[in-house]
Design a protein around this motif. Structure first.
Motif, PDB file in Angstrom:
ATOM      1  N   GLU A  30       9.396  -2.492  -5.640  1.00  0.00           N
ATOM      2  CA  GLU A  30       7.971  -2.403  -5.301  1.00  0.00           C
ATOM      3  C   GLU A  30       7.113  -3.168  -6.302  1.00  0.00           C
ATOM      4  N   GLY A  94       1.631   3.862   3.222  1.00  0.00           N
ATOM      5  CA  GLY A  94       1.504   5.231   2.727  1.00  0.00           C
ATOM      6  C   GLY A  94       1.411   6.293   3.800  1.00  0.00           C
ATOM      7  N   GLU A  96       3.165   6.388   6.484  1.00  0.00           N
ATOM      8  CA  GLU A  96       4.430   6.531   7.221  1.00  0.00           C
ATOM      9  C   GLU A  96       5.303   7.629   6.627  1.00  0.00           C
ATOM     10  N   ALA A  99       7.203   7.846   2.928  1.00  0.00           N
ATOM     11  CA  ALA A  99       6.514   7.046   1.908  1.00  0.00           C
ATOM     12  C   ALA A  99       6.030   7.939   0.772  1.00  0.00           C
ATOM     13  N   ASP A 100       5.699   7.307  -0.350  1.00  0.00           N
ATOM     14  CA  ASP A 100       4.959   7.996  -1.409  1.00  0.00           C
ATOM     15  C   ASP A 100       3.499   7.941  -0.938  1.00  0.00           C
ATOM     16  N   HIS A 101       3.072   8.983  -0.212  1.00  0.00           N
ATOM     17  CA  HIS A 101       1.891   8.872   0.647  1.00  0.00           C
ATOM     18  C   HIS A 101       0.646   8.380  -0.083  1.00  0.00           C
ATOM     19  N   GLU A 104       1.111   4.685  -1.924  1.00  0.00           N
ATOM     20  CA  GLU A 104       1.295   3.545  -1.028  1.00  0.00           C
ATOM     21  C   GLU A 104       0.147   3.367  -0.028  1.00  0.00           C
ATOM     22  N   LYS A 114       5.729  -2.411  -0.942  1.00  0.00           N
ATOM     23  CA  LYS A 114       7.120  -2.832  -0.969  1.00  0.00           C
ATOM     24  C   LYS A 114       7.169  -4.355  -1.089  1.00  0.00           C
ATOM     25  N   SER A 311       5.130  -0.190  11.875  1.00  0.00           N
ATOM     26  CA  SER A 311       5.875  -0.184  10.614  1.00  0.00           C
ATOM     27  C   SER A 311       7.387  -0.266  10.798  1.00  0.00           C
TER      28      SER A 311
END
Ligand SMILES: NC(=O)c1ccc[n+]([C@@H]2O[C@H](COP(=O)([O-])OP(=O)(O)OC[C@H]3O[C@@H](n4cnc5c(N)ncnc54)[C@H](OP(=O)(O)O)[C@@H]3O)[C@@H](O)[C@H]2O)c1
Length: 372
Positions: A30, A94, A96, A99-101, A104, A114, A311
């Motif tokens: 990332e 973020g 999705e 994810a690290d909401h 991201e 990413k 996504s």
């Protein structure tokens, strides 16, 4: 230590509130981007106004936002394509699942993206131009190229230079449609599209050979006539209510694959509050009814319709094809343009709510952007 701020959605239906956010740390694959421009999308507006009806998995407080452009200020240990200082744009995922909401999300000063969903900006490209691309180009590419969608050949792989097969893009002046036109042309297809009359020249400039008004009662017949018996490799329906006429074109031309980007019914009329309402019940009934009728029509004709999710390309071969393979070179060569044009609504995270409100008022061939 650098500080970060985000436009937080603290609870369902709330307005965005700007306040500090953790400064993000990139994972191995990332990058951290200092955002200079972010764009808003219908899904941000729908998420805010429908509570947990959509993206119910997203915890609060949440950071929405998918489209970011800025400078790389941090790279993970496995990153090979970017260095600190690079100007990039990226699809922030973020919202999705998995994810690290918060980290991201796009609506903040610093976003974790990413590496695989980021691309370098060519020299001279403005951040506000680059910010119009990420979700729209990703959705268009997922629809056109994924094997479970239209499964078209990829840009740069055309066997001949003669574009003998047709792709129909209903809703060419939407953000998704403007990208779909360009991607399909780059892959060697003739593109027939629809748009409001004031945007017809724009559609031709993007590479469409025929453009018709989606509101015209003869739009379906006009498209079928323009196709003129050529093979239709696939159809993409973008815009509320686009599925039905697009399927009608598929029926008339014998095409077998339709990708759907929009629901048949608009969420715009829903009250911005929780609990059941007459509008919600009406919407549910119309949504189910329209979908059942559409699927039944397609089933008897052997037409496969699939809803696209923008996504999904992050988990298949379309993501690298687009973000690492196609976009950097095509943008640098001027073969691909950021479209629709950005309209800067304001500067600073406080303008995110203004941009979402403006989006609810409707846009025409433009993308609403906030500079940071
Ligand atoms: N499934 C996914 O993953 C995904 C991802 C992104 C977006 N979407 C959906 O895709 C749709 C478009 O989003 P966007 O951000 O690309 O749109 P957008 O740029 O906000 O769309 C604005 C455009 O919509 C056009 N339009 C209005 N009514 C239409 C109709 N009935 N048929 C065709 N076009 C119509 C207008 O055209 P004129 O000005 O020319 O009249 C206007 O230019 C939305 O429904 C959105 O929710 C889905």
């Amino acid at each position: 230590m650098t500080s970060n701020s985000a436009a937080w959605l603290d609870s369902p239906f709330a307005d965005f509130t700007v306040r500090p956010a953790p400064y993000p740390t990139p994972g191995a694959d990332e990058i951290v981007i200092r955002n200079r421009a972010i764009a808003v999308n219908p899904l941000d507006a729908v998420k805010q106004s429908t509570g947990n009806l959509m993206y119910g998995w997203l915890p609060y407080p949440a950071v929405l936002g998918e489209d970011v452009a800025g400078e790389v200020v941090g790279v993970g240990s496995g990153v090979t394509r970017f260095r600190e200082g690079d100007r990039v744009f990226a699809y922030a995922v973020g919202m999705e699942k998995g994810a690290d909401h918060a980290a991201e999300g796009g609506f903040q000063n610093f976003t974790v993206a990413k590496e695989s969903l980021a691309a370098p900006m060519p020299a001279g490209m403005a951040f506000e131009d680059a910010a119009v691309l990420p979700l729209a180009v990703s959705t268009a590419a997922s629809a056109l190229f994924q094997r479970d969608q239209l499964a078209l050949r990829h840009p740069g792989t055309a066997a001949t230079t003669a574009a003998t097969e047709v792709v129909v893009v209903w809703g060419g002046s939407t953000s998704v449609g403007s990208n779909a036109i360009q991607l399909a042309v780059a892959a060697g297809y003739t593109v027939v599209t629809t748009a409001g009359p004031r945007n017809h020249d724009r559609m031709r400039a993007l590479g469409a050979t025929h453009v018709f008004d989606y509101a015209s009662p003869t739009a379906v017949a006009d498209i079928v006539s323009a196709v003129g018996g050529a093979r239709v490799a696939g159809l993409l329906a973008v815009g509320t209510g686009s599925a039905e006429p697009t399927v009608a074109v598929a029926v008339a031309t014998g095409a077998k694959r339709v990708s759907l980007a929009s629901p048949s019914v608009s969420f715009d009329g829903l009250p911005r509050r929780g609990g059941p309402s007459a509008a919600l019940v009406r919407l549910g009934v119309r949504l189910v009814g329209a979908n059942v009728a559409l699927q039944a029509r397609c089933l008897v004709r052997g037409i496969r319709t699939r809803f696209v999710w923008g996504s999904t390309l992050k988990d298949n071969e379309v993501g690298p094809m687009l973000w690492s393979g196609f976009l950097p070179g095509a943008l640098a060569a001027g073969d691909y343009v950021a479209s629709p044009a950005p309209r800067v609504v304001g500067h600073g995270l406080e303008s995110v709510q203004l941009a979402i409100d403006a989006l609810r008022g409707g846009v025409s061939a433009s993308k609403l952007v906030v500079t940071l």
